[in-house]
Design an enzyme around this catalytic site. Structure first.
Site, PDB file in Angstrom:
ATOM      1  CG  ASP A 148       3.307   0.617  -8.824  1.00 20.06           C
ATOM      2  OD1 ASP A 148       4.106   0.766  -7.882  1.00 20.06           O
ATOM      3  OD2 ASP A 148       3.482  -0.213  -9.734  1.00 20.06           O
ATOM      4  CG  MET A 149       2.722   5.572  -4.339  1.00 13.06           C
ATOM      5  SD  MET A 149       3.094   6.952  -5.446  1.00 13.06           S
ATOM      6  CE  MET A 149       4.381   7.819  -4.567  1.00 13.06           C
ATOM      7  CD  GLU A 150       7.268  -0.407  -7.989  1.00  9.33           C
ATOM      8  OE1 GLU A 150       8.195  -1.226  -7.850  1.00  9.33           O
ATOM      9  OE2 GLU A 150       6.171  -0.704  -8.499  1.00  9.33           O
ATOM     10  CD1 TRP A 151      12.793   3.759  -2.782  1.00 12.51           C
ATOM     11  CD2 TRP A 151      12.207   5.707  -3.705  1.00 12.51           C
ATOM     12  NE1 TRP A 151      12.616   4.660  -1.767  1.00 12.51           N
ATOM     13  CE2 TRP A 151      12.264   5.872  -2.303  1.00 12.51           C
ATOM     14  CE3 TRP A 151      11.852   6.800  -4.494  1.00 12.51           C
ATOM     15  CZ2 TRP A 151      11.977   7.080  -1.682  1.00 12.51           C
ATOM     16  CZ3 TRP A 151      11.571   8.011  -3.880  1.00 12.51           C
ATOM     17  CH2 TRP A 151      11.639   8.150  -2.485  1.00 12.51           C
TER      18      TRP A 151
END
Length: 265
Positions: A148-151
């Site tokens: 899971d890649m998010e800011w």
């Protein structure tokens, strides 16, 4: 003679079918992989879909973490939930305290599931990969692991936003380690802003799970291929208390069955 004619007819019918046309038969005593085809879930804050409505897709699922407690998984499955992404870890030292319950109960309910890791930008990628491996069993029947890649601007401990090249490099480190351990190509989850900020249109070779709650992915991500689409975070799913994330598989029921065969062994 009549029996011979029937055998000829069956052979001709079989010759006219393709693998994708035929959904695989479930093993004796097992449940079908799609409980409800193309379910239409209620939503507490629905988007008005002009085109590409999610209910046009055959296979729907959800994703959960510690915020979804005491889920009635048989009820969720009966309503049309055919797969689940379950949060397992975050960073290099955080473990979701509902992971074990969700992991075991979804399997007991016959719902294919995957574990996901929420990336933390203040811990080395290799450390995070080892933490995920330490906490997530190597289950051949599970779906591929998810990154899971998010800011996360609300993080109280890490405001770091690396440049795009560093982000992609760290992703590669994590994904390589996890793929070698589980023997399956991981899935990447991301959001529109993170995708654009880090030029992930150039980061190919992995199945993508894309978030887009106000438009079809082709409107938000262009032609970038995707395997899963998260279309709402305010859905109403029987058996899941409160607001639910709902996702679709990008393909037909036959394609889903084929994807399962390829990724759950």
């Amino acid at each position: 003679m009549r029996r011979f004619a029937v055998l000829i007819m069956l052979a001709l019918l079989g010759a006219c079918s393709t693998v994708d046309d035929l959904a695989p038969l479930a093993p004796s005593g097992s449940s079908p992989t799609v409980a409800v085809r193309a379910p239409r879930f209620a939503d507490s804050d629905p988007h008005e879909w002009d085109s590409g409505a999610p209910w046009n897709y055959a296979v729907h699922g959800t994703d959960v973490s510690k915020y979804q407690t005491s889920v009635d998984w048989p009820a969720a499955r009966a309503s049309g939930i055919s797969f689940v992404f379950i949060k397992a870890t975050e960073g290099g030292d955080r473990f979701d305290n509902f992971f074990d319950e969700h992991w075991s109960r979804t399997k007991a309910a016959g719902i294919p599931r995957a574990a996901y890791h929420f990336y933390y930008f203040c811990t080395p990628a290799a450390t995070q990969a080892r933490w995920f491996i330490r906490n997530v069993p190597r289950d051949r029947s599970a779906l591929p692991p998810v990154l899971d890649m998010e800011w996360n601007p609300q993080s109280p401990t890490c405001k770091l936003r690396p440049d795009a090249a560093t982000v992609r490099s760290e992703m590669s480190v994590f994904l390589d380690i996890v793929e070698k351990h589980y023997g399956k190509k991981p899935i990447i989850y991301t959001s529109i802003d993170f995708f654009d900020d880090n030029n992930l249109s150039t980061f190919r070779g992995y199945p993508y799970w894309l978030r887009s709650v106000a438009g079809h992915p082709r409107e938000r991500y262009g032609s970038h291929p995707f395997t899963f689409w998260q279309y709402t975070g305010t859905g109403i799913v029987p058996g899941i208390p409160g607001k639910a994330d709902i996702n679709v598989f990008n393909g037909s029921e036959a394609a889903w069955n084929k994807w399962l065969r390829q990724n759950t062994r």
